[in-house]
Scaffold this active site. Structure first.
Site, short mmCIF file in Angstrom:
data_model
loop_
_atom_site.label_atom_id
_atom_site.label_comp_id
_atom_site.label_asym_id
_atom_site.label_seq_id
_atom_site.Cartn_x
_atom_site.Cartn_y
_atom_site.Cartn_z
N HIS A 62 0.87 -1.18 0.00
CA HIS A 62 0.00 0.00 0.00
C HIS A 62 0.91 1.23 0.00
CE1 HIS A 62 -3.81 -2.19 1.60
NE2 HIS A 62 -3.82 -2.09 0.28
N ASP A 64 1.05 4.13 1.26
CA ASP A 64 1.49 4.85 2.45
C ASP A 64 2.64 4.14 3.18
OD1 ASP A 64 -0.50 2.91 3.02
OD2 ASP A 64 -0.95 3.81 4.96
N HIS A 140 -4.20 -8.47 6.21
CA HIS A 140 -4.54 -7.17 5.65
C HIS A 140 -5.17 -7.40 4.27
CE1 HIS A 140 -4.39 -2.90 5.66
NE2 HIS A 140 -3.42 -2.76 4.78
N HIS A 268 -0.21 5.18 12.93
CA HIS A 268 -0.96 4.95 11.71
C HIS A 268 -2.41 5.44 11.89
CE1 HIS A 268 -2.68 2.50 8.32
NE2 HIS A 268 -1.48 2.68 7.80
ZN LIG Z 1 -1.15 1.84 5.87
ZN LIG Z 2 -2.23 -1.07 4.22
#
Ligand SMILES: [Zn+2]
Ligand SMILES: [Zn+2]
Length: 301
Positions: A62, A64, A140, A268
């Site tokens: 991902h 980020d 995830h 986060h």
């Molecule tokens: Zn993240």
């Molecule tokens: Zn993620």
């Protein structure tokens, strides 16, 4: 071990929070864990000497958590880096890097090696004399791993004053290894317990990146000295956490509690929360030693 926080935000850019990036130092060796967009700027801001950077670990793909990687590697190259660099990350990352460099006609002047993580099992990734890195599966929306970084116990420390001045050098090594020593020439015996003390004990840091609440990870991070665990949401958005495969602050604290961790750092944060006081309050219900991650904060373990 030193753990430095460079990013506390999640998902899309926020003016007051940077995406995930953390530096870990073990005996002068520098590790970067995740590399969100703009990590280069944080490196400049915190005056981090990237010449010591040897390993970059990426938890998942991902943006980020890795959009800063190509930029950082390119800059290391422009700054004439010569030392090898190892990237540890999921399947696909190496392909992305190769493609980026291919189309920008970038030829690196240092060796870039890649170790692929396995997102479904606990794995030993790297094992050296002083530290080891293991990865463990997180649940995830895309393949994702956490990392367990262990600084191994150091050897026994020799009490120099307790030994004669001309004590042969090779015998020091034996004492450090915990052995008794007999001087071959004089027959004199040096008992280890009289001439050494314990070295530094083993230390462990567990990095739990993006994940739904999953007590399955507890066995991997048991008794860690420091656990970082994402805490994107508060209890009021627990359902949202579940839908997006993220955790709440109180779930992060429950993991730290079950793992018998010494301390927990949460971060986060979702951009919907302007302050993080409630994250701390909700986490503290399950675990005492909770720290809110803040950009620039340093933890010495
Ligand atoms: Zn993240
Ligand atoms: Zn993620």
């Amino acid at each position: 071990m030193e753990f430095k926080i460079l990013g506390t935000g999640s998902a899309t850019p926020q003016l007051d929070r940077n995406p995930s990036a953390f530096f870990l130092t073990i005996d002068q060796v520098l590790f970067l864990i995740d590399c969100g967009e703009g990590t280069q700027f944080r490196i400049l801001e915190h005056k981090i000497k990237v010449s010591r950077l040897k390993y970059i670990m990426i938890s998942h793909l991902h943006g980020d958590h890795y959009f800063g990687l190509v930029g950082l590697i390119s800059s290391l190259n422009l700054n004439k880096r010569k030392d090898p660099l190892t990237i540890i990350g999921p399947k696909g990352l190496n392909e992305i890097l190769i493609l980026q460099f291919k189309y920008s006609n970038t030829i690196l002047n240092f060796e870039l090696s890649f170790i692929e993580t396995q997102s479904d099992t606990f794995n030993l990734v790297l094992d050296t004399e002083t530290f080891k890195i293991e990865s463990f599966p997180l649940k995830h929306r895309v393949p994702c791993t956490g990392f367990l970084i262990t600084k191994k116990a150091s050897k026994r420390k020799v009490i120099r004053e307790s030994l004669p001045e001309n004590f042969p050098l090779p015998y020091y090594k034996l004492l450090k290894d915990g052995l008794d020593v007999t001087n071959e020439l004089t027959g004199e015996v040096f008992l280890n317990k009289n001439h050494t003390v314990d070295g530094e004990p083993e230390k462990k840091i567990a990095y739990c990146s993006d994940t739904i609440f999953d007590t399955g990870i507890v066995e991997y991070i048991k008794n860690a000295d420091l656990v970082y665990h994402e805490a994107t949401f508060l209890d009021e958005h627990e359902q949202r956490a579940q839908q997006t495969f993220h955790s709440t602050a109180s779930q992060a604290a429950q993991i730290a509690n079950l793992a018998n961790a010494k301390q927990l750092i949460i971060g986060h944060y979702s951009s919907r929360y302007k302050t993080t006081d409630s994250h701390l309050q909700e986490a503290n219900i399950h675990f005492d030693a909770v720290n809110l991650s803040k950009e620039g904060d340093n933890y010495i373990i």
